[in-house]
Scaffold this motif. Sequence first.
Motif, PDB file in Angstrom:
ATOM      1  N   LEU A   1       0.849  -1.275  -0.070  1.00  0.00           N
ATOM      2  CA  LEU A   1       0.244  -0.148  -0.173  1.00  0.00           C
ATOM      3  C   LEU A   1       0.869   1.450  -0.182  1.00  0.00           C
ATOM      4  CD1 LEU A   1      -2.857   1.312   0.201  1.00  0.00           C
ATOM      5  CD2 LEU A   1      -2.582   1.089   2.646  1.00  0.00           C
ATOM      6  N   VAL A   2       0.777   1.885  -1.108  1.00  0.00           N
ATOM      7  CA  VAL A   2       1.669   2.987  -1.134  1.00  0.00           C
ATOM      8  C   VAL A   2       0.856   4.444  -0.929  1.00  0.00           C
ATOM      9  CG1 VAL A   2       3.387   4.432  -2.830  1.00  0.00           C
ATOM     10  CG2 VAL A   2       2.897   2.041  -2.915  1.00  0.00           C
ATOM     11  N   PHE A   3       1.092   5.193  -0.220  1.00  0.00           N
ATOM     12  CA  PHE A   3       0.303   6.321   0.410  1.00  0.00           C
ATOM     13  C   PHE A   3       0.946   7.640  -0.050  1.00  0.00           C
ATOM     14  CE2 PHE A   3      -0.869   9.549   3.447  1.00  0.00           C
ATOM     15  CZ  PHE A   3      -2.156   9.587   3.225  1.00  0.00           C
ATOM     16  N   THR A   4       0.445   8.351  -1.053  1.00  0.00           N
ATOM     17  CA  THR A   4       0.965   9.632  -1.687  1.00  0.00           C
ATOM     18  C   THR A   4       0.429  10.787  -0.988  1.00  0.00           C
ATOM     19  OG1 THR A   4       1.614   8.174  -3.605  1.00  0.00           O
ATOM     20  CG2 THR A   4       1.795  10.876  -3.636  1.00  0.00           C
ATOM     21  N   GLU A   5       1.288  11.627  -0.298  1.00  0.00           N
ATOM     22  CA  GLU A   5       0.506  12.847   0.094  1.00  0.00           C
ATOM     23  C   GLU A   5       0.495  13.830  -1.302  1.00  0.00           C
ATOM     24  OE1 GLU A   5       2.594  14.371   3.264  1.00  0.00           O
ATOM     25  OE2 GLU A   5       1.925  12.618   4.670  1.00  0.00           O
ATOM     26  N   GLU A   6      -0.630  14.486  -1.580  1.00  0.00           N
ATOM     27  CA  GLU A   6      -0.599  15.462  -2.771  1.00  0.00           C
ATOM     28  C   GLU A   6       0.079  16.617  -2.636  1.00  0.00           C
ATOM     29  OE1 GLU A   6      -4.385  15.821  -4.025  1.00  0.00           O
ATOM     30  OE2 GLU A   6      -4.782  13.795  -4.042  1.00  0.00           O
ATOM     31  N   ASP A   7       0.523  17.300  -3.544  1.00  0.00           N
ATOM     32  CA  ASP A   7       1.023  18.702  -3.305  1.00  0.00           C
ATOM     33  C   ASP A   7      -0.097  19.759  -3.512  1.00  0.00           C
ATOM     34  OD1 ASP A   7       1.393  19.490  -6.711  1.00  0.00           O
ATOM     35  OD2 ASP A   7       1.419  17.379  -6.152  1.00  0.00           O
ATOM     36  N   LYS A   8       0.326  20.645  -3.200  1.00  0.00           N
ATOM     37  CA  LYS A   8      -1.076  21.848  -2.886  1.00  0.00           C
ATOM     38  C   LYS A   8      -2.046  21.900  -3.940  1.00  0.00           C
ATOM     39  CE  LYS A   8       0.217  25.174  -0.268  1.00  0.00           C
ATOM     40  NZ  LYS A   8       0.796  26.276   0.324  1.00  0.00           N
ATOM     41  N   LEU A 209      -6.913  -6.920   2.764  1.00  0.00           N
ATOM     42  CA  LEU A 209      -7.423  -7.496   1.376  1.00  0.00           C
ATOM     43  C   LEU A 209      -6.075  -7.686   0.565  1.00  0.00           C
ATOM     44  CD1 LEU A 209      -9.795  -8.381  -0.310  1.00  0.00           C
ATOM     45  CD2 LEU A 209     -10.044  -6.330  -1.063  1.00  0.00           C
ATOM     46  N   LEU A 210      -5.077  -6.492   0.572  1.00  0.00           N
ATOM     47  CA  LEU A 210      -4.020  -6.504  -0.144  1.00  0.00           C
ATOM     48  C   LEU A 210      -3.136  -7.700   0.402  1.00  0.00           C
ATOM     49  CD1 LEU A 210      -3.216  -2.716  -0.437  1.00  0.00           C
ATOM     50  CD2 LEU A 210      -4.226  -4.214  -2.228  1.00  0.00           C
ATOM     51  N   ARG A 211      -2.775  -7.946   1.536  1.00  0.00           N
ATOM     52  CA  ARG A 211      -2.191  -8.901   2.239  1.00  0.00           C
ATOM     53  C   ARG A 211      -2.277 -10.424   1.448  1.00  0.00           C
ATOM     54  NH1 ARG A 211       0.445  -5.342   3.228  1.00  0.00           N
ATOM     55  NH2 ARG A 211       1.675  -4.736   4.918  1.00  0.00           N
ATOM     56  N   LYS A 212      -3.628 -10.709   1.340  1.00  0.00           N
ATOM     57  CA  LYS A 212      -4.168 -12.021   0.938  1.00  0.00           C
ATOM     58  C   LYS A 212      -4.415 -12.145  -0.485  1.00  0.00           C
ATOM     59  CE  LYS A 212      -9.168 -11.810   1.653  1.00  0.00           C
ATOM     60  NZ  LYS A 212     -10.323 -12.385   2.168  1.00  0.00           N
ATOM     61  N   SER A 213      -4.059 -10.810  -1.226  1.00  0.00           N
ATOM     62  CA  SER A 213      -4.298 -11.203  -2.587  1.00  0.00           C
ATOM     63  C   SER A 213      -3.015 -10.641  -3.485  1.00  0.00           C
ATOM     64  CB  SER A 213      -5.484 -10.103  -3.046  1.00  0.00           C
ATOM     65  OG  SER A 213      -5.289  -8.826  -2.894  1.00  0.00           O
ATOM     66  N   LEU A 214      -2.821 -11.164  -4.763  1.00  0.00           N
ATOM     67  CA  LEU A 214      -1.818 -10.578  -5.671  1.00  0.00           C
ATOM     68  C   LEU A 214      -2.232  -9.169  -6.171  1.00  0.00           C
ATOM     69  CD1 LEU A 214      -1.566 -13.892  -7.543  1.00  0.00           C
ATOM     70  CD2 LEU A 214       0.112 -13.097  -5.664  1.00  0.00           C
ATOM     71  N   SER A 215      -1.851  -8.196  -5.200  1.00  0.00           N
ATOM     72  CA  SER A 215      -2.218  -6.823  -5.630  1.00  0.00           C
ATOM     73  C   SER A 215      -1.395  -5.765  -5.107  1.00  0.00           C
ATOM     74  CB  SER A 215      -3.753  -6.572  -5.578  1.00  0.00           C
ATOM     75  OG  SER A 215      -4.035  -6.609  -3.791  1.00  0.00           O
ATOM     76  N   ALA A 216      -1.349  -4.834  -5.762  1.00  0.00           N
ATOM     77  CA  ALA A 216      -0.584  -3.579  -5.114  1.00  0.00           C
ATOM     78  C   ALA A 216      -1.548  -2.385  -5.358  1.00  0.00           C
ATOM     79  CB  ALA A 216       0.515  -3.247  -5.979  1.00  0.00           C
ATOM     80  N   CYS A 217      -1.386  -1.181  -4.388  1.00  0.00           N
ATOM     81  CA  CYS A 217      -2.522  -0.179  -4.424  1.00  0.00           C
ATOM     82  C   CYS A 217      -1.572   1.157  -4.311  1.00  0.00           C
ATOM     83  CB  CYS A 217      -3.508  -0.435  -3.365  1.00  0.00           C
ATOM     84  SG  CYS A 217      -4.535   1.141  -3.270  1.00  0.00           S
ATOM     85  N   ILE A 218      -1.882   2.190  -4.917  1.00  0.00           N
ATOM     86  CA  ILE A 218      -1.360   3.407  -4.606  1.00  0.00           C
ATOM     87  C   ILE A 218      -2.565   4.413  -4.444  1.00  0.00           C
ATOM     88  CG2 ILE A 218      -1.492   4.218  -7.140  1.00  0.00           C
ATOM     89  CD1 ILE A 218       1.044   6.098  -6.550  1.00  0.00           C
ATOM     90  N   ILE A 219      -2.409   5.417  -3.389  1.00  0.00           N
ATOM     91  CA  ILE A 219      -3.425   6.212  -2.817  1.00  0.00           C
ATOM     92  C   ILE A 219      -2.913   7.559  -2.761  1.00  0.00           C
ATOM     93  CG2 ILE A 219      -5.030   6.588  -0.948  1.00  0.00           C
ATOM     94  CD1 ILE A 219      -5.390   3.857  -0.447  1.00  0.00           C
ATOM     95  N   THR A 220      -3.824   8.510  -3.374  1.00  0.00           N
ATOM     96  CA  THR A 220      -3.229   9.739  -3.069  1.00  0.00           C
ATOM     97  C   THR A 220      -4.340  10.656  -2.210  1.00  0.00           C
ATOM     98  OG1 THR A 220      -4.626  10.722  -5.143  1.00  0.00           O
ATOM     99  CG2 THR A 220      -2.401   9.844  -5.504  1.00  0.00           C
ATOM    100  N   VAL A 221      -3.804  11.241  -1.315  1.00  0.00           N
ATOM    101  CA  VAL A 221      -4.859  12.228  -0.309  1.00  0.00           C
ATOM    102  C   VAL A 221      -4.178  13.446  -0.054  1.00  0.00           C
ATOM    103  CG1 VAL A 221      -5.178  12.044   2.046  1.00  0.00           C
ATOM    104  CG2 VAL A 221      -5.125   9.960   1.003  1.00  0.00           C
ATOM    105  N   PRO A 222      -4.983  14.439  -0.077  1.00  0.00           N
ATOM    106  CA  PRO A 222      -4.940  15.806   0.056  1.00  0.00           C
ATOM    107  C   PRO A 222      -4.541  15.904   1.517  1.00  0.00           C
ATOM    108  CG  PRO A 222      -7.088  15.591  -0.306  1.00  0.00           C
ATOM    109  CD  PRO A 222      -6.465  14.418  -0.402  1.00  0.00           C
ATOM    110  N   SER A 239      -0.401   2.477   6.410  1.00  0.00           N
ATOM    111  CA  SER A 239       0.423   2.158   5.094  1.00  0.00           C
ATOM    112  C   SER A 239       1.780   1.594   5.234  1.00  0.00           C
ATOM    113  CB  SER A 239       0.382   3.763   4.685  1.00  0.00           C
ATOM    114  OG  SER A 239      -0.682   4.172   4.381  1.00  0.00           O
ATOM    115  N   ASP A 240       2.234   0.992   4.066  1.00  0.00           N
ATOM    116  CA  ASP A 240       3.417   0.542   3.749  1.00  0.00           C
ATOM    117  C   ASP A 240       4.465   1.342   3.446  1.00  0.00           C
ATOM    118  OD1 ASP A 240       2.520  -2.240   4.311  1.00  0.00           O
ATOM    119  OD2 ASP A 240       1.868  -2.223   2.248  1.00  0.00           O
ATOM    120  N   MET A 241       4.220   2.403   2.646  1.00  0.00           N
ATOM    121  CA  MET A 241       5.276   3.252   2.057  1.00  0.00           C
ATOM    122  C   MET A 241       4.326   4.677   2.067  1.00  0.00           C
ATOM    123  SD  MET A 241       7.515   3.453  -1.213  1.00  0.00           S
ATOM    124  CE  MET A 241       8.885   4.529  -1.385  1.00  0.00           C
TER     125      MET A 241
END
Length: 342
Positions: A1-8, A209-222, A239-241
């Motif tokens: 799970l990749v968590f990305t903090e959005e720029d302004k 859900l990600l741990r038990k499945s073959l998947s990777a996720c990226i999320i952007t959050v303000p 989050s992982d990253m």
Amino acid sequence: LVFTEEDKYGLYSNLLFKYFLAEGVVCGHELFVASAKEHPDNILKELPAPLLDDTYRNELGEEATAVKSEDFQDSMKIAWRYQNLPKMEASPTTSTKFGHYYDVSKTMSPELFQSIKWHSFYLPEELSLQPQMKTCNMNSAYTRLLQSIQRIVSQEGFDGSDPQKKQKNILRIGIQSLGSLLWGDDICSNDTPEDIHSLTKFLYLLRGLLRKSLSACIITVPAHLIQNKAIMERVTNLSDMVVGLESFIGSERETNPLYKDYHGLVHVHQIPRLNSLICDVSDTKDLAFRLKRKLFTIERLHLPPDLSDTVSRARKQDLAESAKLLSSGCGAMAIGKKHLDF
């Protein structure tokens, strides 16, 4: 799970989001794109086009020539005792090539999409299809999104507990601007939101859900809109990253000559440590990004030397007068032009 903090203004985080999806298309992965502000079909149409190896070498060759000419000019200015020091590499590259490179000035051809399978989740359409639902004190939009991801994981054969009958593949999940008002969450507009645990519950269930499945996720959050720091700490732990992008647009660094080569900073708040006690720490923490003519690159941040020609003419005159005054010493006292206190 990749968590990305959005720029302004969400310009560069949106570009990073599209890079993640474009890599999935080139690698032949299945995609799941979720958004509440922009239709996923439009997001996929704007993915950057992949650069072939020859094209990328030509791009690097042009930039290397420009860098060499700049180095030659700097060598005439840098003091002799610093000239023999080893030069620091700007890009944190390794000996082996990892991933692909993309041209942000062009969009991906439709032929590439035909070889992959992708699924979309557009919140306004989902709300019109089903009535309101709210379960386990979680936001209605988050509940729908989680159910949709669960359905794709089970139907398309990405569940790790069930043996896959077809060729193994990976599901890439991209969720845009989670936590914003468009998702029906008020953590960005209120210090004490009503659904303070909605986002953390969703992330907790999603990570399971990600741990038990073959998947990777990226999320952007303000993240710059979330005033409650306790929520951000919980989200970081779930989050992982965690990566934050800080753009120079509208700040004093935009006009600062020290940062003229960059468009913003990259803050790595957390690095994945799956199946290990400690994570692999990078040798540098000062990272910056810049958008070139065709490439979006993340490089090591190194500031230029403070050369004498950057000092203004008025400042040079002040320094000259100060030097003249100090060189005259006590003789100036006898002349009577200057008054010095000892």
